[in-house]
Design a protein around this motif. Structure first.
Motif, mmCIF file in Angstrom:
data_model
loop_
_atom_site.group_PDB
_atom_site.id
_atom_site.type_symbol
_atom_site.label_atom_id
_atom_site.label_comp_id
_atom_site.label_asym_id
_atom_site.label_seq_id
_atom_site.Cartn_x
_atom_site.Cartn_y
_atom_site.Cartn_z
ATOM 1 N N GLY A 14 23.681 32.913 -29.727
ATOM 2 C CA GLY A 14 24.425 31.589 -29.071
ATOM 3 C C GLY A 14 24.892 32.009 -27.705
ATOM 4 O O GLY A 14 25.727 33.054 -27.802
ATOM 5 N N ASP A 41 19.491 33.425 -27.938
ATOM 6 C CA ASP A 41 19.600 32.074 -27.809
ATOM 7 C C ASP A 41 18.050 31.373 -27.775
ATOM 8 O O ASP A 41 17.266 31.957 -27.011
ATOM 9 C CB ASP A 41 20.428 31.679 -26.489
ATOM 10 N N THR A 80 26.958 30.035 -32.362
ATOM 11 C CA THR A 80 26.199 28.716 -32.194
ATOM 12 C C THR A 80 26.826 27.505 -33.044
ATOM 13 O O THR A 80 27.974 27.536 -33.564
ATOM 14 C CB THR A 80 24.991 29.198 -33.199
#
Ligand SMILES: NC(=O)c1ccc[n+]([C@@H]2O[C@H](COP(=O)([O-])OP(=O)(O)OC[C@H]3O[C@@H](n4cnc5c(N)ncnc54)[C@H](O)[C@@H]3O)[C@@H](O)[C@H]2O)c1
Length: 371
Positions: A14, A41, A80
């Protein structure tokens, strides 16, 4: 830093706001102890932007599994959306990596216990980010209270009165049980009451209320609670995203002093105030002042403590039963608010509807179809 310290290979999963704005500066601050080697990501644009910020030597991946296979990092930082935390934490632990994951670590106690089992199987540890425990002001207050220097804790207030507008809730993962895990109880106030629990120790009983007053969310936008602690202290807790004048506050009245923390998204030493009781001599009260070295509460402070634990091969703070207690508090607050009954520590176990889901399948609060 311990003499045995080595430079750890780190990956971030993330690359949004919190990883770019807080984890990356923390990694840079500890550059002698960590090397950021990879970023993951699913959004290629965000990944590219992050690598531009972090440096082209950081390898980019759109799949966490591919990154873990190729890189074998020693430490994985996860930033995330909350619904992914359990699965990604377990995946990292399975490779033997340690994990520092954003709050809330999981959506439920059931998920948390899956992480505990994965820790057990791997020998590695998963910690949750609660950066407000780690600033020098919080460390000092914890020492004063735990040592009994301020006398017995008796009354406490814990206030997260923040403001979030409609635009904030247009981000798709916000406001649903399945993706965010709850409202300000799980996402915002959790920092402040984590610190309260850290300072006051185990709680025994909670009576709570929650409401959805403004936002079109599944979860609450305000909650309040009355809490009894094992040491006898009584506390109030407020978690709100409806408060125009934003503040984060903790106040603990002990027998010999009131300790107050007032800040918003992070504290420094000057945000802590000690007021002695009338019977306390001024020389004694003068010794309570927070030491001059000022470490603001931050991801940097927490990462340092985690790396110390890693170097020493011991369970890091903010993991295991310690972090579970904060999540159990959230589950108990929801259960009490939604059932109208007091909830006691330890009662939410497998078989209880609030064990697998914070909404407890309550008819008014369980997920609804979103337009
Ligand atoms: N500790 C704090 O003070 C603090 C503050 C803000 C947010 N947070 C927490 O940090 C987390 C992230 O929040 P944010 O504001 O940075 O969100 P964000 O939306 O800015 O970033 C999340 C990122 O994760 C990426 N992502 C989504 N699915 C993925 C997957 N399967 N694999 C890899 N990447 C994926 C998204 O593309 C996005 O770039 C949340 O859990 C939030 O509660 C913590």
């Amino acid at each position: 830093m311990s003499a045995r310290s080595v430079r750890r290979k780190v990956a971030v999963v993330g690359t949004g706001s919190i990883v770019s704005g807080s984890h990356l500066p923390a990694l840079r601050a500890h550059a002698e102890r960590v090397e950021l080697v990879a970023a993951v990501d699913v959004d290629q644009g965000r990944l590219d932007a992050f690598r531009e910020l972090a440096g082209a030597e950081v390898a980019g991946y759109t799949s966490m599994g591919a990154m873990l296979d190729a890189v074998r990092p020693g430490l994985v930082l996860i930033g995330t959306p909350p619904s992914l935390h359990k699965e990604q934490t377990v995946a990292a632990l399975k490779t033997g990596a340690w994990v520092l994951c954003e709050k809330p670590l999981t959506l439920s106690l059931a998920e948390y216990d899956e992480i505990a089992a994965a820790e057990e199987a791997s020998g590695a540890y998963a910690s949750v980010v609660f950066q407000h425990r780690y600033g020098s002001g919080a460390v000092h207050a914890h020492e004063l209270i735990a040592s009994g220097e301020l006398g017995a804790p008796r009354v406490a207030h814990c206030q997260t009165t923040w403001h979030r507008d409609e635009a904030y809730y247009t981000v798709p993962w916000r406001g649903t049980w399945a993706s965010e895990g709850g409202g300000p109880t799980m996402g915002h106030g959790i920092h402040q009451y984590d610190l309260l629990l850290h300072l006051l120790g185990p709680w025994t009983e909670i009576r709570a209320m929650a409401a959805r007053l403004v936002h079109d969310t599944e979860s609450e936008d305000v909650s309040t609670a009355l809490v009894r602690f094992e040491n006898g202290a009584l506390a109030t807790v407020v978690n709100s995203v409806l408060s125009p004048d934003e503040v984060s506050r903790i106040r603990i009245d002990c027998a010999d002093a009131t300790v107050e923390l007032t800040h918003l998204y992070g504290h420094r030493n000057e945000d802590w105030v000690y007021t002695p009781a009338p019977h306390v001599a001024s020389e004694r009260a003068a010794a309570w002042r927070t030491p001059a070295a000022d470490a603001p509460s931050s991801h940097t402070a927490q990462l340092g403590v985690l790396l110390d634990a890693y170097d020493n091969g011991v369970r890091p703070p903010g993991s295991g039963p310690d972090a579970r207690a904060t999540l159990e508090f959230a589950a108990a607050l929801y259960k009490s608010a939604f059932t109208g009954q007091p909830v006691h520590a330890g009662e939410i176990a497998p078989g209880d509807p609030y064990y697998p889901a914070m909404h407890g399948d309550h008819p008014h609060w369980a997920p609804k179809e979103r337009a």
